[in-house]
Design an enzyme around this catalytic site. Structure first.
Site, short mmCIF file in Angstrom:
data_model
loop_
_atom_site.label_atom_id
_atom_site.label_comp_id
_atom_site.label_asym_id
_atom_site.label_seq_id
_atom_site.Cartn_x
_atom_site.Cartn_y
_atom_site.Cartn_z
N ARG A 23 11.58 -5.69 4.43
CA ARG A 23 11.34 -4.11 4.13
C ARG A 23 12.39 -3.20 4.88
NH1 ARG A 23 5.37 -2.20 4.92
NH2 ARG A 23 5.57 -3.42 6.96
N ARG A 37 11.95 -1.56 10.88
CA ARG A 37 10.66 -1.38 11.73
C ARG A 37 10.89 -2.29 12.91
NH1 ARG A 37 5.20 -0.05 8.14
NH2 ARG A 37 4.35 -1.28 10.13
N ARG A 60 -0.02 -9.41 13.18
CA ARG A 60 -0.57 -8.08 12.35
C ARG A 60 -1.53 -8.63 11.16
NH1 ARG A 60 4.61 -5.40 10.89
NH2 ARG A 60 3.54 -4.29 9.55
N LYS A 87 0.75 -1.17 0.03
CA LYS A 87 0.01 -0.02 -0.11
C LYS A 87 0.70 1.13 -0.09
CE LYS A 87 -2.09 -1.06 4.01
NZ LYS A 87 -1.26 -2.45 4.12
N ARG A 132 -8.87 1.03 9.67
CA ARG A 132 -8.55 -0.38 10.42
C ARG A 132 -9.91 -1.11 10.94
NH1 ARG A 132 -2.99 0.41 9.60
NH2 ARG A 132 -1.72 -1.40 9.84
#
Ligand code: ADP
Ligand code: AMP
Length: 210
Positions: free
Chosen positions: A122, A155, A166, A15, A88
């Site tokens: 990531r 992260r 998640r 996203k 969310r």
């Protein structure tokens, strides 16, 4: 052209990567609640200190907190935006409906193994929020942001265990939004497991169609 957009989907679906592209191409602000929360945490604000454990553990931050941050940031951009990571929950979606009219919701669909792999690989720039990937979408110089030279970071919630939690949270709390927006006739599904350029092409087709 549709300009009031939501990019909806599980973590790691791409996203943010695509929001950044669409945002520069159409001069729309990219508003990511995850980035806003990480910024509050890095600045050690009262809100950031309260949110830190939730974000680190991959739990959703309370609706009232996120709604308040979002409202503030959306204030100047009522006519066009790319919302990434918000809403969310159904409560957040109803709140958003009370302050703005949406043009399109893009649902980024990808299988769990693809998501976990992308999340683990990531790296992000803490200064400009640019997103990289150590396997496919690398910076020009290892570990350094192409745009501003800042050292890239992993992260705190981008590890296999928190990532799985998640993704599970997405299916429990956020996936009901797919039907919510389908019923409003503004949902489009994107095949998020495709390579970057193909995903971008699908998105542009949706945004430029009638
Ligand atoms: P999200 O915002 O949905 O959590 P990101 O945009 O941060 O996802 O992307 C997660 C990771 O996957 C990043 O490292 C990004 O570089 C990589 N990525 C994004 N889109 C693709 C794609 N189409 N193919 C391969 N890797 C991708
Ligand atoms: P993201 O950057 O979208 O992956 O979000 C990172 C984390 O920030 C999430 O796991 C949550 O802890 C928190 N967060 C981001 N957006 C929201 C939201 N809309 N509602 C609740 N928590 C959020």
């Amino acid at each position: 052209m549709k300009t009031r957009l939501i990019f909806l989907g599980p973590p790691g679906a791409g996203k943010g990567t695509q929001a950044s592209i669409v945002s520069s191409r159409f001069s729309l602000p990219w508003l990511a609640t995850g980035d806003m929360l990480r910024d509050e945490i890095a600045r050690k604000t009262t809100l950031g200190i309260a949110a830190k454990n939730y974000v680190d553990d991959g739990k959703l931050v309370a609706d009232e907190v996120v709604n308040a941050i979002l409202k503030e940031r959306l204030r100047e951009h009522r006519n066009g935006f790319v919302l990434d990571g918000y809403p969310r929950t159904i409560e957040q979606a109803e709140y958003l409906d009370s302050i703005v009219t949406l043009d399109k919701v893009l649902f980024f669909d990808a299988p769990e193994d693809v998501l976990v792999e992308r999340i683990i690989n990531r790296r992000i720039c803490p200064a400009c929020n640019a997103v990289y990937n150590i396997s496919e979408y690398k910076p020009k110089v290892d570990g350094v942001c192409d745009r501003d030279g800042t050292r890239l970071e992993l992260r705190s919630d981008d590890n296999a265990q928190v990532a799985s939690f998640r993704i599970k949270t997405f299916w429990e709390k956020t996936a009901p939004l797919v039907s919510y927006y389908f019923e409003k006739d503004i949902l489009a599904k994107i095949t998020a497991s495709l390579p970057f350029d193909e995903v971008t092409r699908e998105i542009l087709q949706v945004l430029e169609s009638d």
